[in-house]
Write a protein that holds these residues in place. Structure first.
Motif, PDB file in Angstrom:
ATOM      1  N   LEU A 258       9.021  -9.201  -1.178  1.00 36.14           N
ATOM      2  CA  LEU A 258       7.851  -8.330  -1.206  1.00 36.14           C
ATOM      3  C   LEU A 258       7.625  -7.670   0.144  1.00 36.14           C
ATOM      4  O   LEU A 258       7.341  -6.473   0.230  1.00 36.14           O
ATOM      5  N   LYS A 259       7.739  -8.458   1.218  1.00 32.41           N
ATOM      6  CA  LYS A 259       7.524  -7.921   2.567  1.00 32.41           C
ATOM      7  C   LYS A 259       8.550  -6.843   2.901  1.00 32.41           C
ATOM      8  O   LYS A 259       8.193  -5.774   3.411  1.00 32.41           O
ATOM      9  N   GLU A 260       9.816  -7.108   2.608  1.00 36.91           N
ATOM     10  CA  GLU A 260      10.860  -6.116   2.878  1.00 36.91           C
ATOM     11  C   GLU A 260      10.619  -4.840   2.081  1.00 36.91           C
ATOM     12  O   GLU A 260      10.768  -3.724   2.602  1.00 36.91           O
ATOM     13  N   GLY A 261      10.238  -4.993   0.830  1.00 40.76           N
ATOM     14  CA  GLY A 261       9.984  -3.833  -0.019  1.00 40.76           C
ATOM     15  C   GLY A 261       8.816  -2.999   0.480  1.00 40.76           C
ATOM     16  O   GLY A 261       8.887  -1.767   0.517  1.00 40.76           O
TER      17      GLY A 261
ATOM     18  N   GLU B 263       7.625  -2.831   3.554  1.00 40.01           N
ATOM     19  CA  GLU B 263       8.010  -2.182   4.813  1.00 40.01           C
ATOM     20  C   GLU B 263       8.936  -0.996   4.566  1.00 40.01           C
ATOM     21  O   GLU B 263       8.776   0.081   5.163  1.00 40.01           O
ATOM     22  N   ARG B 264       9.894  -1.146   3.673  1.00 42.19           N
ATOM     23  CA  ARG B 264      10.833  -0.060   3.362  1.00 42.19           C
ATOM     24  C   ARG B 264      10.107   1.117   2.731  1.00 42.19           C
ATOM     25  O   ARG B 264      10.316   2.272   3.112  1.00 42.19           O
ATOM     26  N   GLU B 265       9.261   0.832   1.754  1.00 40.98           N
ATOM     27  CA  GLU B 265       8.555   1.904   1.054  1.00 40.98           C
ATOM     28  C   GLU B 265       7.665   2.708   2.005  1.00 40.98           C
ATOM     29  O   GLU B 265       7.614   3.929   1.936  1.00 40.98           O
ATOM     30  N   VAL B 266       6.947   2.030   2.896  1.00 41.28           N
ATOM     31  CA  VAL B 266       6.093   2.748   3.848  1.00 41.28           C
ATOM     32  C   VAL B 266       6.948   3.628   4.754  1.00 41.28           C
ATOM     33  O   VAL B 266       6.621   4.795   4.989  1.00 41.28           O
ATOM     34  N   LEU B 267       8.048   3.102   5.241  1.00 44.17           N
ATOM     35  CA  LEU B 267       8.932   3.893   6.105  1.00 44.17           C
ATOM     36  C   LEU B 267       9.470   5.111   5.348  1.00 44.17           C
ATOM     37  O   LEU B 267       9.455   6.231   5.863  1.00 44.17           O
ATOM     38  N   GLU B 268       9.928   4.909   4.120  1.00 41.88           N
ATOM     39  CA  GLU B 268      10.489   6.011   3.329  1.00 41.88           C
ATOM     40  C   GLU B 268       9.455   7.094   3.015  1.00 41.88           C
ATOM     41  O   GLU B 268       9.766   8.279   3.053  1.00 41.88           O
ATOM     42  N   GLU B 269       8.227   6.692   2.706  1.00 38.32           N
ATOM     43  CA  GLU B 269       7.208   7.663   2.295  1.00 38.32           C
ATOM     44  C   GLU B 269       6.467   8.306   3.448  1.00 38.32           C
ATOM     45  O   GLU B 269       6.002   9.438   3.319  1.00 38.32           O
ATOM     46  N   THR B 270       6.319   7.568   4.574  1.00 38.59           N
ATOM     47  CA  THR B 270       5.426   8.042   5.631  1.00 38.59           C
ATOM     48  C   THR B 270       6.084   8.216   6.990  1.00 38.59           C
ATOM     49  O   THR B 270       5.486   8.797   7.883  1.00 38.59           O
ATOM     50  N   GLY B 271       7.269   7.659   7.184  1.00 38.77           N
ATOM     51  CA  GLY B 271       7.941   7.746   8.476  1.00 38.77           C
ATOM     52  C   GLY B 271       7.446   6.757   9.513  1.00 38.77           C
ATOM     53  O   GLY B 271       7.872   6.807  10.664  1.00 38.77           O
ATOM     54  N   ILE B 272       6.543   5.852   9.135  1.00 34.87           N
ATOM     55  CA  ILE B 272       6.076   4.871  10.115  1.00 34.87           C
ATOM     56  C   ILE B 272       6.608   3.475   9.791  1.00 34.87           C
ATOM     57  O   ILE B 272       6.928   3.159   8.660  1.00 34.87           O
ATOM     58  N   VAL B 273       6.673   2.673  10.840  1.00 36.76           N
ATOM     59  CA  VAL B 273       7.125   1.290  10.727  1.00 36.76           C
ATOM     60  C   VAL B 273       5.900   0.393  10.670  1.00 36.76           C
ATOM     61  O   VAL B 273       4.977   0.538  11.490  1.00 36.76           O
TER      62      VAL B 273
ATOM     63  N   LEU C 121      -1.083  -6.781   2.876  1.00 35.18           N
ATOM     64  CA  LEU C 121      -1.687  -6.323   4.114  1.00 35.18           C
ATOM     65  C   LEU C 121      -0.554  -6.073   5.094  1.00 35.18           C
ATOM     66  O   LEU C 121       0.409  -6.851   5.151  1.00 35.18           O
ATOM     67  N   ALA C 122      -0.620  -4.985   5.844  1.00 41.70           N
ATOM     68  CA  ALA C 122       0.449  -4.675   6.794  1.00 41.70           C
ATOM     69  C   ALA C 122      -0.143  -4.095   8.069  1.00 41.70           C
ATOM     70  O   ALA C 122      -1.187  -3.437   8.037  1.00 41.70           O
ATOM     71  N   ASP C 123       0.530  -4.361   9.178  1.00 40.13           N
ATOM     72  CA  ASP C 123       0.105  -3.864  10.481  1.00 40.13           C
ATOM     73  C   ASP C 123       0.965  -2.685  10.904  1.00 40.13           C
ATOM     74  O   ASP C 123       2.195  -2.725  10.777  1.00 40.13           O
ATOM     75  N   TYR C 124       0.314  -1.647  11.422  1.00 37.64           N
ATOM     76  CA  TYR C 124       1.023  -0.503  11.979  1.00 37.64           C
ATOM     77  C   TYR C 124       1.815  -0.983  13.196  1.00 37.64           C
ATOM     78  O   TYR C 124       1.292  -1.712  14.033  1.00 37.64           O
ATOM     79  N   VAL C 125       3.078  -0.577  13.307  1.00 45.90           N
ATOM     80  CA  VAL C 125       3.911  -0.939  14.457  1.00 45.90           C
ATOM     81  C   VAL C 125       4.164   0.296  15.319  1.00 45.90           C
ATOM     82  O   VAL C 125       3.875   0.302  16.508  1.00 45.90           O
ATOM     83  N   ARG C 126       4.742   1.361  14.703  1.00 45.71           N
ATOM     84  CA  ARG C 126       5.032   2.574  15.474  1.00 45.71           C
ATOM     85  C   ARG C 126       5.394   3.718  14.521  1.00 45.71           C
ATOM     86  O   ARG C 126       5.670   3.499  13.350  1.00 45.71           O
ATOM     87  N   GLY C 127       5.407   4.909  15.086  1.00 44.06           N
ATOM     88  CA  GLY C 127       5.843   6.084  14.347  1.00 44.06           C
ATOM     89  C   GLY C 127       4.740   7.096  14.127  1.00 44.06           C
ATOM     90  O   GLY C 127       3.561   6.806  14.302  1.00 44.06           O
ATOM     91  N   ASP C 128       5.169   8.300  13.780  1.00 46.70           N
ATOM     92  CA  ASP C 128       4.260   9.401  13.489  1.00 46.70           C
ATOM     93  C   ASP C 128       4.357   9.742  12.006  1.00 46.70           C
ATOM     94  O   ASP C 128       5.454   9.756  11.436  1.00 46.70           O
ATOM     95  N   LEU C 129       3.223  10.053  11.415  1.00 43.66           N
ATOM     96  CA  LEU C 129       3.190  10.348   9.988  1.00 43.66           C
ATOM     97  C   LEU C 129       3.982  11.599   9.639  1.00 43.66           C
ATOM     98  O   LEU C 129       3.888  12.614  10.313  1.00 43.66           O
ATOM     99  N   LYS C 130       4.751  11.469   8.555  1.00 43.51           N
ATOM    100  CA  LYS C 130       5.507  12.599   8.016  1.00 43.51           C
ATOM    101  C   LYS C 130       5.742  12.303   6.542  1.00 43.51           C
ATOM    102  O   LYS C 130       6.392  11.321   6.198  1.00 43.51           O
ATOM    103  N   ALA C 131       5.195  13.139   5.675  1.00 44.12           N
ATOM    104  CA  ALA C 131       5.362  12.935   4.234  1.00 44.12           C
ATOM    105  C   ALA C 131       6.830  13.095   3.865  1.00 44.12           C
ATOM    106  O   ALA C 131       7.482  14.059   4.240  1.00 44.12           O
ATOM    107  N   ALA C 132       7.357  12.121   3.155  1.00 47.37           N
ATOM    108  CA  ALA C 132       8.761  12.152   2.741  1.00 47.37           C
ATOM    109  C   ALA C 132       8.900  11.407   1.424  1.00 47.37           C
ATOM    110  O   ALA C 132       7.932  10.858   0.896  1.00 47.37           O
ATOM    111  N   ASP C 133      10.100  11.356   0.905  1.00 51.97           N
ATOM    112  CA  ASP C 133      10.431  10.623  -0.320  1.00 51.97           C
ATOM    113  C   ASP C 133       9.493  11.004  -1.457  1.00 51.97           C
ATOM    114  O   ASP C 133       9.504  12.142  -1.896  1.00 51.97           O
TER     115      ASP C 133
END
Length: 142
Positions: A51-54, A56-66, A97-109
């Motif tokens: 669940l955690k990996e999924g 994290e991956r989905e947020v990165l794919e959709e938003t560009g943030i970690v 629940l997830a914590d923002y780590v780094r990155g700038d928002l960019k709509a993707a996927d």
């Protein structure tokens, strides 16, 4: 991979509730179900993924943030039937629940748009029904 639309069995979905500086991360969905509505970022869990990996991956794919996903905060069933009464979508969704780590928002996927929204901003966008329930459940007030 199991079909999203008209599945033979329920699909597992995972999302991430990310709050930073009193604002929550939401995406405007590009795909059905709920196309055009604002929702918690997430998607289908992949085979062999936690669940955690999924989340994290989905947020990165959709938003560009970690993000760093933590523990589940909400789980629910999502069904949508077509006009004939056949099940078009069936998901069991777990939001973490997830914590923002780094990155700038960019709509993707699968996202038309992505934003950090304050409680006041939520009044200006069309939220999915499940997102409204999640925000109430976590008592999001900024």
């Amino acid at each position: 991979m199991a079909k999203r639309e008209y599945p033979d069995s329920p699909r597992v979905g995972v999302g991430a509730v990310v709050v930073k500086d009193g604002r929550i991360l939401l995406v405007q969905r590009a795909a059905e179900p709920n196309r055009g509505l604002w929702a918690i970022p997430g998607g289908s869990l992949e085979l062999g993924e936690t669940l955690k990996e999924g989340a994290e991956r989905e947020v990165l794919e959709e938003t560009g943030i970690v993000v760093h996903a933590r523990h589940p905060v909400y789980a629910f069933d999502f069904f949508e039937k077509d006009r004939e009464g056949k099940i078009r979508f069936h998901f069991v969704i777990v939001d973490l629940l997830a914590d923002y780590v780094r990155g700038d928002l960019k709509a993707a996927d699968d996202a038309l748009d992505v934003r950090w929204l304050s409680p006041a901003d939520l009044e200006t966008v069309d939220l999915s029904a499940s997102t409204v329930r999640i925000l109430r459940h976590i008592k999001f007030h900024g």
